[in-house]
Motif scaffolding. Structure first.
Motif, mmCIF file in Angstrom:
data_model
loop_
_atom_site.group_PDB
_atom_site.id
_atom_site.type_symbol
_atom_site.label_atom_id
_atom_site.label_comp_id
_atom_site.label_asym_id
_atom_site.label_seq_id
_atom_site.Cartn_x
_atom_site.Cartn_y
_atom_site.Cartn_z
ATOM 1 N N MET A 1 37.589 24.726 -5.938
ATOM 2 C CA MET A 1 38.834 25.491 -5.895
ATOM 3 C C MET A 1 38.681 26.739 -6.760
ATOM 4 O O MET A 1 38.223 26.677 -7.893
ATOM 5 C CB MET A 1 40.001 24.636 -6.399
ATOM 6 N N ALA A 2 39.032 27.902 -6.181
ATOM 7 C CA ALA A 2 38.882 29.171 -6.903
ATOM 8 C C ALA A 2 39.877 29.262 -8.035
ATOM 9 O O ALA A 2 40.987 28.742 -7.955
ATOM 10 C CB ALA A 2 39.064 30.340 -5.938
ATOM 11 N N ASN A 3 39.444 29.958 -9.100
ATOM 12 C CA ASN A 3 40.344 30.216 -10.215
ATOM 13 C C ASN A 3 40.881 31.641 -10.109
ATOM 14 O O ASN A 3 40.109 32.592 -10.006
ATOM 15 C CB ASN A 3 39.611 30.044 -11.542
ATOM 16 N N TYR A 4 42.166 31.746 -10.125
ATOM 17 C CA TYR A 4 42.804 33.057 -10.016
ATOM 18 C C TYR A 4 43.512 33.398 -11.324
ATOM 19 O O TYR A 4 44.069 32.514 -11.981
ATOM 20 C CB TYR A 4 43.819 33.077 -8.860
ATOM 21 N N SER A 5 43.496 34.698 -11.654
ATOM 22 C CA SER A 5 44.227 35.144 -12.829
ATOM 23 C C SER A 5 45.719 34.904 -12.623
ATOM 24 O O SER A 5 46.229 35.003 -11.495
ATOM 25 C CB SER A 5 43.967 36.639 -13.063
ATOM 26 N N LEU A 6 46.409 34.552 -13.683
ATOM 27 C CA LEU A 6 47.841 34.282 -13.566
ATOM 28 C C LEU A 6 48.654 35.536 -13.230
ATOM 29 O O LEU A 6 49.798 35.441 -12.778
ATOM 30 C CB LEU A 6 48.363 33.673 -14.871
ATOM 31 N N SER A 7 48.070 36.698 -13.418
ATOM 32 C CA SER A 7 48.771 37.947 -13.072
ATOM 33 C C SER A 7 47.731 39.034 -12.821
ATOM 34 O O SER A 7 46.573 38.907 -13.222
ATOM 35 C CB SER A 7 49.736 38.381 -14.186
ATOM 36 N N LYS A 8 48.168 40.099 -12.165
ATOM 37 C CA LYS A 8 47.280 41.240 -11.929
ATOM 38 C C LYS A 8 48.079 42.540 -12.014
ATOM 39 O O LYS A 8 49.275 42.555 -11.702
ATOM 40 C CB LYS A 8 46.580 41.106 -10.584
ATOM 41 N N LEU A 30 53.174 28.540 -5.698
ATOM 42 C CA LEU A 30 53.256 27.661 -4.536
ATOM 43 C C LEU A 30 52.150 27.934 -3.527
ATOM 44 O O LEU A 30 52.093 27.275 -2.478
ATOM 45 C CB LEU A 30 54.624 27.838 -3.851
ATOM 46 N N ASN A 31 51.291 28.894 -3.840
ATOM 47 C CA ASN A 31 50.223 29.239 -2.900
ATOM 48 C C ASN A 31 48.891 29.139 -3.628
ATOM 49 O O ASN A 31 48.715 29.643 -4.725
ATOM 50 C CB ASN A 31 50.437 30.679 -2.399
ATOM 51 N N THR A 32 47.957 28.457 -3.017
ATOM 52 C CA THR A 32 46.655 28.223 -3.659
ATOM 53 C C THR A 32 45.587 29.184 -3.179
ATOM 54 O O THR A 32 44.413 29.033 -3.511
ATOM 55 C CB THR A 32 46.194 26.783 -3.377
ATOM 56 N N ASN A 33 45.990 30.180 -2.393
ATOM 57 C CA ASN A 33 45.011 31.109 -1.817
ATOM 58 C C ASN A 33 44.958 32.446 -2.548
ATOM 59 O O ASN A 33 44.508 33.441 -1.989
ATOM 60 C CB ASN A 33 45.322 31.347 -0.336
ATOM 61 N N GLY A 34 45.438 32.486 -3.764
ATOM 62 C CA GLY A 34 45.378 33.725 -4.539
ATOM 63 C C GLY A 34 46.416 34.744 -4.151
ATOM 64 O O GLY A 34 46.220 35.948 -4.334
ATOM 65 N N ASN A 35 47.526 34.259 -3.626
ATOM 66 C CA ASN A 35 48.604 35.179 -3.255
ATOM 67 C C ASN A 35 49.419 35.534 -4.496
ATOM 68 O O ASN A 35 49.747 34.682 -5.315
ATOM 69 C CB ASN A 35 49.516 34.523 -2.208
#
Length: 214
Positions: A1-8, A30-35
């Motif tokens: 599972m990819a790790n995404y930054s909590l904000s951009k 609610l979205n695990t795809n980096g939305n």
């Protein structure tokens, strides 16, 4: 599972797509795809370079730099009127950032304000108007002290040297007017030309009458 930054970081715009500043978009929990949850009027784009005198505007795929003179004071080339800029964009051709000089007009050829041909006459006229008022006793007493002509003598000179409406106006002013001003052309001509009082001396005489007979 990819790790995404909590904000951009995202670019915030106003209603007309002008850059306001940087803010952040939060990761959609609610979205695990980096939305990311993009705030209203924000876009994902590189932060624009900030250039003095310009504001970036987003065109949909790139930044365009628009001249920003808001808050600046400029002047009408036609009238010299002082104007405060409140709109974005290049300055109209009929405006300049150069403040007008006294008794000048704009020269497009020179690209600056140049003194008008009758500047000396305009300066003198303003100086006459700004000299203020004297009551009849103030000025007639000062003239009698310095030039020896009392009221009756002044009327005699006017009747000998002047004609027509000019004579009538000068004579009536000497005999009846409550106040005198150097802005009055008939009185100015009578003092400076008929009585041959030098202009500089006339202004000094005027100030002395103010000071001596308040």
């Amino acid at each position: 599972m990819a790790n995404y930054s909590l904000s951009k970081p995202v670019c915030q715009l106003d209603e007309n797509n002008y850059f306001v500043g940087m803010t952040v978009a939060d990761l959609d929990p609610l979205n695990t795809n980096g939305n990311y949850l993009i705030p209203r009027l924000c876009i994902i784009a590189d932060e624009p370079e900030l250039k003095a005198g310009y504001i970036p505007q987003w065109l949909g795929n790139a930044w365009k730099y628009i001249e920003d003179h808001r808050g600046e004071t400029v002047y009408s080339k036609q009238t010299g009127e002082r104007i405060r800029i409140s709109e974005l964009g290049a300055l109209p051709d009929d405006l300049t950032t150069q403040a007008p000089l006294p008794y000048s007009e704009w020269s497009e050829k020179a690209g600056t304000w140049i003194e008008v041909s009758d500047a000396d006459e305009l300066r003198l006229l303003d100086k006459r108007k700004n000299a203020g008022m004297l009551n009849r006793n103030q000025i007639l007493t000062q003239i009698e002290l310095e030039h020896g002509e009392n009221k009756e003598k002044l009327v005699e000179i006017a009747e000998r040297e002047l004609t027509g409406a000019h004579l009538v106006k000068v004579r009536n002013t000497i005999m009846e007017a409550q106040t005198f001003t150097l802005g009055n052309d008939d009185i100015w001509q009578f003092f400076s030309e008929t009585l041959n009082i030098d202009q500089d001396r006339l202004f000094r005489l005027w100030e002395e009458a103010k000071n001596n007979y308040n």
